[in-house]
Design an enzyme around this catalytic site. Sequence first.
Site, PDB file in Angstrom:
ATOM      1  N   GLY A  85      71.667  13.406  17.039  1.00  0.00           N
ATOM      2  CA  GLY A  85      72.076  14.661  17.691  1.00  0.00           C
ATOM      3  C   GLY A  85      71.639  14.675  19.144  1.00  0.00           C
ATOM      4  O   GLY A  85      70.989  13.741  19.624  1.00  0.00           O
ATOM      5  N   LYS A 137      69.453  20.891   8.343  1.00  0.00           N
ATOM      6  CA  LYS A 137      69.879  19.769   9.170  1.00  0.00           C
ATOM      7  C   LYS A 137      71.212  19.240   8.657  1.00  0.00           C
ATOM      8  O   LYS A 137      71.648  19.590   7.574  1.00  0.00           O
ATOM      9  CB  LYS A 137      68.831  18.644   9.120  1.00  0.00           C
ATOM     10  CG  LYS A 137      67.594  18.968   9.929  1.00  0.00           C
ATOM     11  CD  LYS A 137      66.600  17.820   9.970  1.00  0.00           C
ATOM     12  CE  LYS A 137      67.131  16.494  10.380  1.00  0.00           C
ATOM     13  NZ  LYS A 137      67.865  16.482  11.669  1.00  0.00           N
ATOM     14  N   GLU A 184      68.718  10.891   7.551  1.00  0.00           N
ATOM     15  CA  GLU A 184      67.624  11.673   8.162  1.00  0.00           C
ATOM     16  C   GLU A 184      66.566  12.024   7.118  1.00  0.00           C
ATOM     17  O   GLU A 184      65.363  11.960   7.383  1.00  0.00           O
ATOM     18  CB  GLU A 184      68.188  12.949   8.799  1.00  0.00           C
ATOM     19  CG  GLU A 184      69.001  12.663  10.051  1.00  0.00           C
ATOM     20  CD  GLU A 184      69.730  13.867  10.628  1.00  0.00           C
ATOM     21  OE1 GLU A 184      70.035  13.842  11.816  1.00  0.00           O
ATOM     22  OE2 GLU A 184      70.008  14.828   9.887  1.00  0.00           O
TER      23      GLU A 184
HETATM   24  C1  5RP Z   1      72.315  15.679  12.693  1.00  0.00           C
HETATM   25  C2  5RP Z   1      71.296  16.750  12.756  1.00  0.00           C
HETATM   26  C3  5RP Z   1      70.884  17.201  14.106  1.00  0.00           C
HETATM   27  O1  5RP Z   1      69.527  16.976  14.251  1.00  0.00           O
HETATM   28  C4  5RP Z   1      71.185  18.651  14.257  1.00  0.00           C
HETATM   29  O2  5RP Z   1      72.584  18.834  14.029  1.00  0.00           O
HETATM   30  C5  5RP Z   1      70.823  19.181  15.634  1.00  0.00           C
HETATM   31  O3  5RP Z   1      71.695  18.677  16.595  1.00  0.00           O
HETATM   32  P1  5RP Z   1      71.506  18.983  18.133  1.00  0.00           P
HETATM   33  O4  5RP Z   1      70.183  18.427  18.527  1.00  0.00           O
HETATM   34  O5  5RP Z   1      72.666  18.268  18.797  1.00  0.00           O
HETATM   35  O6  5RP Z   1      71.567  20.486  18.331  1.00  0.00           O
HETATM   36  O7  5RP Z   1      70.794  17.242  11.770  1.00  0.00           O
HETATM   37  O8  5RP Z   1      72.699  15.412  11.371  1.00  0.00           O
END
Ligand code: 5RP
Length: 224
Positions: free
Chosen positions: A29, A93, A102
């Site tokens: 992300g 997440k 993750e």
């Molecule tokens: C990916 C995730 C990311 O950590 C979550 O979506 C946060 O994203 P961003 O830092 O772009 O806001 O869980 O699967």
Amino acid sequence: MTQAEEKLKVGLAAAELAEAGMTLGLGTGSTAGAFIEAVAKRKLDVRCVATSEATAAMAKRLGLNVVGLDAVAEIDLTVDGVDEVDKGLQAVKGGGGALMREKIVASLSKQVVYIGDSSKLVDVLGKFPLPVEVSAFAMPAIKRDLEAFGAKTTLRMANGKPFVSDEGHWILDAGFGEIPDPDEMDIFLNMTPGVVCHGLFIEMIDRMLIARGGRIEELTPPNR
Ligand code: 5RP
């Protein structure tokens, strides 16, 4: 400070936690990306396990040494972003679709540090639709179960087709509005055949860093 600036700030702060010789878990992300860029700039001798193909490609492009779980039994420090986190450090997440790797990487880590901009801290989880990674075969049945549990579900799409995770599954985004009892939801989803992973991260976070304006707030779990 904008949300993008807060992401950069917290990524930079987390990069200071990395030390030479460590095996790092790299999240997925934009916020995790800020961490990865900052850690790469430090030119430390570290090994990295990536939580997605996208993160692996980014880390390699930045010159980091990316290895697989065949080379690593334990990870010293994992840094990753969140879609939502509450004050008890339960998180949602999977907005980027990388929830399964993750969760695996976090479970193998001695220290799990999650990072976010100030919009990510919420009173009650659930405004962000909960990603539920499913077998394509089971999807219609799981969709019915989630709807019976009060969710509005959407099959995640990419380029007009179902989005396929790095692990080869589909994702149902389940909007509950509020998840007042994340433990109960965790048990329900874990017991549903065909659910291969879900985006509730329960008791996985050791430290949560939140950027708020020019400051970094640190939260630790209430019972540890
Ligand atoms: C990916 C995730 C990311 O950590 C979550 O979506 C946060 O994203 P961003 O830092 O772009 O806001 O869980 O699967």
